[in-house]
Design an enzyme around this catalytic site. Sequence first.
Site, PDB file in Angstrom:
ATOM      1  N   GLY A   1      -9.782  -0.087   3.402  1.00  0.00           N
ATOM      2  CA  GLY A   1      -9.327  -1.376   3.900  1.00  0.00           C
ATOM      3  C   GLY A   1     -10.493  -2.267   4.241  1.00  0.00           C
TER       4      GLY A   1
ATOM      5  CB  VAL B   1      -7.851   6.528   4.959  1.00  0.00           C
ATOM      6  CG1 VAL B   1      -7.026   7.758   5.346  1.00  0.00           C
ATOM      7  CG2 VAL B   1      -7.586   5.387   5.934  1.00  0.00           C
TER       8      VAL B   1
ATOM      9  CE  LYS C   1      -8.085   2.359  10.135  1.00  0.00           C
ATOM     10  NZ  LYS C   1      -6.914   1.597  10.630  1.00  0.00           N
TER      11      LYS C   1
ATOM     12  CG  ASP D   1      -0.980  -5.665   8.389  1.00  0.00           C
ATOM     13  OD1 ASP D   1      -0.479  -6.545   7.644  1.00  0.00           O
ATOM     14  OD2 ASP D   1      -2.030  -5.064   8.132  1.00  0.00           O
TER      15      ASP D   1
END
Length: 454
Positions: free
Chosen positions: A22, A27, A42, A139
């Site tokens: 991201g 991850v 993560k 989100d």
Amino acid sequence: MTEGSPGFLNGRYRLKDLIGRGGMASVYRATDERLGRDVAIKIFDAAAATEIDIARQQAEINVLASLNHHSVTTLFDVGVHRADAGRPRIYLVMELVAGADLRRRLDQDPLSTRHIAQVGYDLAEGLDYIHGRGVVHRDIKPANILLAEYSSDSRTRARLTDFGIALFPDAARMTNQGLTTGTAAYLSPEQARGDRVGPPSDIYALGLVLLECFTGETAFPGQPVQSAVARLLRDPAMPETLAPAWRDLLTSMLARDPEQRPPAADVVLALRQAVIAETGRHRVMETHHLDADEPQRLDEVARLEILDTPPDGTFDRIAALAARVFSVPIAIVSIVDTDRIWFKAHHGLDLKEIPRDPGLCASAILSKGPWLIEDARRDPRALANPLVAEGFGLQFYAGVPLTTQNGYNLGTLCVLDHEPRTVTAEEIATLEDLAALVMNELELRLESRRAVHH
């Protein structure tokens, strides 16, 4: 690997392959060598070390640590990776969900309506849980929805992940340096305006995700600014092929005014009913090896010769008994035909038929069990129904299907009220017993007529 190397964390977690990346973190699949299990780790980027970044990482840790629900990924551990001297990196150890995310799944093949209902139900349960604890995800999007596959379970379970920008709704303005936080294509109108957001924002985003499951297309595509502004100017388009119940639910979830959106608990109720209806339809198709069972169901209606028969006092007494059991003014024995709902008995109601489309009985026959609307003023399945929204003023409906011996639902035995109310398991059991009595009487009358003719 040695302690402190990029592939080994805290003397315990051995990194394997990259699962996803991201804007601020990566991850990995990893092995917890102490417990001998695979996990997801993560790791925040070394560059994400500003005061704002650290605060956001700590907020995600705080949120995940406070949650424990089957529709939310579980946090196992937290640590600091110090392989790069002077640039420590926080990492989160989470359960590894076996399966793709919804984004990848939608890119492969369309989902069935039954699968959409199941995914939506799981996510709505997760939102109801986190909202009840004062958390807003902010989100919700296909990439943040994991589809867990368990060998012991026949269906995929949806799990919410990535709480990186989730905050409590009473936090300060949920923007970062004047920029709206979230993914442009799935922002709620209030997020697009940069306003304070609460649980209704997640409901809107879930509505967009479910709509995309049906259409295969993002409702508000384009560049971030173009996408964000579009939802302030128009509502997303609904496909004409969408069933009325789904259209009503998604329309309410995608209302531009957050006050008009249903709370997560009501969405759970609506999607639970959708799961029941779609699963019942699926099971009937499997049982009879048919693409659709409606022609065979109508054959059963014709076989029992019940549409053109005179009034029958037995059915009237059964309807009256159902009304007394529930203490409601109206009870109906209904038969659902091609385009009409015929009332074989209509206690407290001076009607013999209504069109099929607005009738709740037409929805109830898709269920393998009771179909309940305890408060139509709050139930997304019923808000737009003319029996609720117009002069009749329906507020409560409980119906059980009239099922033949070979599994087809002819109609319902239902009770109605102009006031909301709740029902008990005992009341539903009684209604099911009365429905079985209706079916026995229908079969007996058919045999009697055939005996006379012969």
